[in-house]
Design a protein around this motif. Structure first.
Motif, PDB file in Angstrom:
ATOM      1  N   THR A 148      21.033  21.875 -29.237  1.00  0.00           N
ATOM      2  CA  THR A 148      20.097  21.083 -28.649  1.00  0.00           C
ATOM      3  C   THR A 148      20.416  19.902 -27.634  1.00  0.00           C
ATOM      4  O   THR A 148      20.256  19.636 -26.534  1.00  0.00           O
ATOM      5  CB  THR A 148      18.825  20.486 -29.408  1.00  0.00           C
ATOM      6  OG1 THR A 148      18.222  21.573 -30.326  1.00  0.00           O
ATOM      7  CG2 THR A 148      17.685  19.639 -28.856  1.00  0.00           C
ATOM      8  N   ALA A 149      21.575  19.085 -28.365  1.00  0.00           N
ATOM      9  CA  ALA A 149      22.296  18.146 -27.721  1.00  0.00           C
ATOM     10  C   ALA A 149      22.774  18.513 -26.651  1.00  0.00           C
ATOM     11  O   ALA A 149      22.840  18.114 -25.418  1.00  0.00           O
ATOM     12  CB  ALA A 149      22.965  17.140 -28.571  1.00  0.00           C
ATOM     13  N   VAL A 150      23.663  19.566 -26.843  1.00  0.00           N
ATOM     14  CA  VAL A 150      24.398  20.368 -25.743  1.00  0.00           C
ATOM     15  C   VAL A 150      23.554  20.664 -24.566  1.00  0.00           C
ATOM     16  O   VAL A 150      23.818  20.644 -23.335  1.00  0.00           O
ATOM     17  CB  VAL A 150      25.265  21.514 -26.142  1.00  0.00           C
ATOM     18  CG1 VAL A 150      25.932  22.145 -25.000  1.00  0.00           C
ATOM     19  CG2 VAL A 150      26.439  20.940 -26.971  1.00  0.00           C
ATOM     20  N   SER A 151      22.521  21.369 -24.769  1.00  0.00           N
ATOM     21  CA  SER A 151      21.298  21.609 -23.783  1.00  0.00           C
ATOM     22  C   SER A 151      20.722  20.409 -22.985  1.00  0.00           C
ATOM     23  O   SER A 151      20.679  20.953 -21.911  1.00  0.00           O
ATOM     24  CB  SER A 151      20.270  22.509 -24.756  1.00  0.00           C
ATOM     25  OG  SER A 151      19.657  23.553 -24.019  1.00  0.00           O
ATOM     26  N   LYS A 152      20.565  19.439 -23.649  1.00  0.00           N
ATOM     27  CA  LYS A 152      19.957  18.494 -22.717  1.00  0.00           C
ATOM     28  C   LYS A 152      21.230  17.944 -21.903  1.00  0.00           C
ATOM     29  O   LYS A 152      20.652  17.442 -20.664  1.00  0.00           O
ATOM     30  CB  LYS A 152      19.634  17.259 -24.079  1.00  0.00           C
ATOM     31  CG  LYS A 152      18.430  17.626 -24.709  1.00  0.00           C
ATOM     32  CD  LYS A 152      18.085  16.255 -25.528  1.00  0.00           C
ATOM     33  CE  LYS A 152      16.978  16.643 -26.324  1.00  0.00           C
ATOM     34  NZ  LYS A 152      16.313  15.603 -27.419  1.00  0.00           N
ATOM     35  N   HIS A 153      22.298  17.876 -22.261  1.00  0.00           N
ATOM     36  CA  HIS A 153      23.505  17.426 -21.338  1.00  0.00           C
ATOM     37  C   HIS A 153      23.355  18.330 -20.250  1.00  0.00           C
ATOM     38  O   HIS A 153      23.686  17.994 -19.207  1.00  0.00           O
ATOM     39  CB  HIS A 153      24.674  17.358 -22.181  1.00  0.00           C
ATOM     40  CG  HIS A 153      24.786  16.045 -22.911  1.00  0.00           C
ATOM     41  ND1 HIS A 153      24.751  14.909 -22.630  1.00  0.00           N
ATOM     42  CD2 HIS A 153      24.943  15.863 -24.278  1.00  0.00           C
ATOM     43  CE1 HIS A 153      24.953  14.047 -23.547  1.00  0.00           C
ATOM     44  NE2 HIS A 153      25.211  14.649 -24.502  1.00  0.00           N
ATOM     45  N   LEU A 154      23.537  19.670 -20.433  1.00  0.00           N
ATOM     46  CA  LEU A 154      23.473  20.583 -19.459  1.00  0.00           C
ATOM     47  C   LEU A 154      22.211  20.460 -18.656  1.00  0.00           C
ATOM     48  O   LEU A 154      22.263  20.733 -17.135  1.00  0.00           O
ATOM     49  CB  LEU A 154      23.418  22.122 -20.073  1.00  0.00           C
ATOM     50  CG  LEU A 154      24.808  22.544 -20.726  1.00  0.00           C
ATOM     51  CD1 LEU A 154      24.703  23.766 -21.606  1.00  0.00           C
ATOM     52  CD2 LEU A 154      25.788  22.931 -19.799  1.00  0.00           C
ATOM     53  N   THR A 155      20.999  20.149 -19.070  1.00  0.00           N
ATOM     54  CA  THR A 155      19.830  20.093 -18.027  1.00  0.00           C
ATOM     55  C   THR A 155      20.164  19.007 -17.331  1.00  0.00           C
ATOM     56  O   THR A 155      19.677  19.098 -16.085  1.00  0.00           O
ATOM     57  CB  THR A 155      18.798  19.699 -18.953  1.00  0.00           C
ATOM     58  OG1 THR A 155      18.427  20.764 -19.877  1.00  0.00           O
ATOM     59  CG2 THR A 155      17.571  19.327 -18.377  1.00  0.00           C
ATOM     60  N   ILE A 156      20.838  17.937 -17.617  1.00  0.00           N
ATOM     61  CA  ILE A 156      21.220  16.431 -16.730  1.00  0.00           C
ATOM     62  C   ILE A 156      22.140  17.069 -15.890  1.00  0.00           C
ATOM     63  O   ILE A 156      21.772  16.869 -14.569  1.00  0.00           O
ATOM     64  CB  ILE A 156      21.631  15.439 -17.569  1.00  0.00           C
ATOM     65  CG1 ILE A 156      20.489  14.859 -18.576  1.00  0.00           C
ATOM     66  CG2 ILE A 156      22.243  14.434 -16.603  1.00  0.00           C
ATOM     67  CD1 ILE A 156      20.819  13.807 -19.465  1.00  0.00           C
ATOM     68  N   LEU A 157      23.006  17.835 -16.179  1.00  0.00           N
ATOM     69  CA  LEU A 157      24.111  18.403 -15.277  1.00  0.00           C
ATOM     70  C   LEU A 157      23.377  19.230 -14.107  1.00  0.00           C
ATOM     71  O   LEU A 157      23.631  19.378 -13.093  1.00  0.00           O
ATOM     72  CB  LEU A 157      25.137  19.182 -16.062  1.00  0.00           C
ATOM     73  CG  LEU A 157      26.152  18.093 -16.697  1.00  0.00           C
ATOM     74  CD1 LEU A 157      27.113  18.874 -17.694  1.00  0.00           C
ATOM     75  CD2 LEU A 157      26.560  17.190 -15.529  1.00  0.00           C
ATOM     76  N   LYS A 158      22.450  20.220 -14.553  1.00  0.00           N
ATOM     77  CA  LYS A 158      21.677  21.068 -13.752  1.00  0.00           C
ATOM     78  C   LYS A 158      20.728  20.376 -12.862  1.00  0.00           C
ATOM     79  O   LYS A 158      20.622  20.695 -11.460  1.00  0.00           O
ATOM     80  CB  LYS A 158      20.647  22.000 -14.528  1.00  0.00           C
ATOM     81  CG  LYS A 158      21.575  23.088 -15.330  1.00  0.00           C
ATOM     82  CD  LYS A 158      20.831  23.989 -16.209  1.00  0.00           C
ATOM     83  CE  LYS A 158      19.407  24.245 -15.964  1.00  0.00           C
ATOM     84  NZ  LYS A 158      18.636  25.097 -16.700  1.00  0.00           N
ATOM     85  N   GLU A 159      20.244  19.202 -13.032  1.00  0.00           N
ATOM     86  CA  GLU A 159      19.201  18.458 -12.300  1.00  0.00           C
ATOM     87  C   GLU A 159      19.944  17.869 -11.058  1.00  0.00           C
ATOM     88  O   GLU A 159      19.417  17.805  -9.940  1.00  0.00           O
ATOM     89  CB  GLU A 159      18.589  17.315 -13.215  1.00  0.00           C
ATOM     90  CG  GLU A 159      17.633  17.728 -14.103  1.00  0.00           C
ATOM     91  CD  GLU A 159      17.158  16.606 -15.080  1.00  0.00           C
ATOM     92  OE1 GLU A 159      17.828  15.600 -15.022  1.00  0.00           O
ATOM     93  OE2 GLU A 159      16.249  17.041 -15.779  1.00  0.00           O
ATOM     94  N   VAL A 160      21.272  17.443 -11.273  1.00  0.00           N
ATOM     95  CA  VAL A 160      22.085  17.063 -10.192  1.00  0.00           C
ATOM     96  C   VAL A 160      22.941  18.144  -9.378  1.00  0.00           C
ATOM     97  O   VAL A 160      23.473  17.911  -8.560  1.00  0.00           O
ATOM     98  CB  VAL A 160      22.902  16.008 -10.547  1.00  0.00           C
ATOM     99  CG1 VAL A 160      22.231  14.728 -10.977  1.00  0.00           C
ATOM    100  CG2 VAL A 160      24.022  16.255 -11.483  1.00  0.00           C
TER     101      VAL A 160
END
Length: 109
Positions: free
Chosen positions: A46-58
């Motif tokens: 879940t934590a890795v997924s949240k970090h990936l989401t932030i990277l996807k947003e930019v």
């Protein structure tokens, strides 16, 4: 896009060491599924997924579904903004070092 997402930029996205490590991992291969990325960290999926989401947003990370898994890959284009910013200050420091060198040479005379 939420207001929080609009405030994020590439600089904020790479400020976190975990996200920088994710970028590095994705730069080394064409793409990786979430479970392989997660195995490289001591934090949960879940934590890795949240970090990936932030990277996807930019726009630094792109994803695609392959069957039941999601595969991630790096889109390095947004890093150009950081490269340009660093290049500006690189010129600044080069000029300052040149001036310092000139001053030192003048003092030696």
């Amino acid at each position: 896009m939420s207001e929080n997402n609009q405030l994020r930029d590439v600089f904020a996205a790479i400020a976190d060491p975990t996200r920088r490590r994710l970028i590095r991992l994705l730069a080394e291969v064409e793409e990786l599924p979430l479970h392989e990325l997660t195995s490289q960290f001591s934090i949960g999926r879940t934590a890795v997924s949240k970090h990936l989401t932030i990277l996807k947003e930019v726009g630094l990370v792109l994803d695609r579904k392959v069957g039941r898994e999601t595969r991630f890959r790096l889109n390095a284009h947004p890093l150009k903004e950081i490269q340009d910013w660093v290049a500006f200050y690189s010129k600044f420091w080069n000029m300052n070092m040149l001036r310092l060198n000139q001053l030192l040479e003048e003092e030696e005379k």
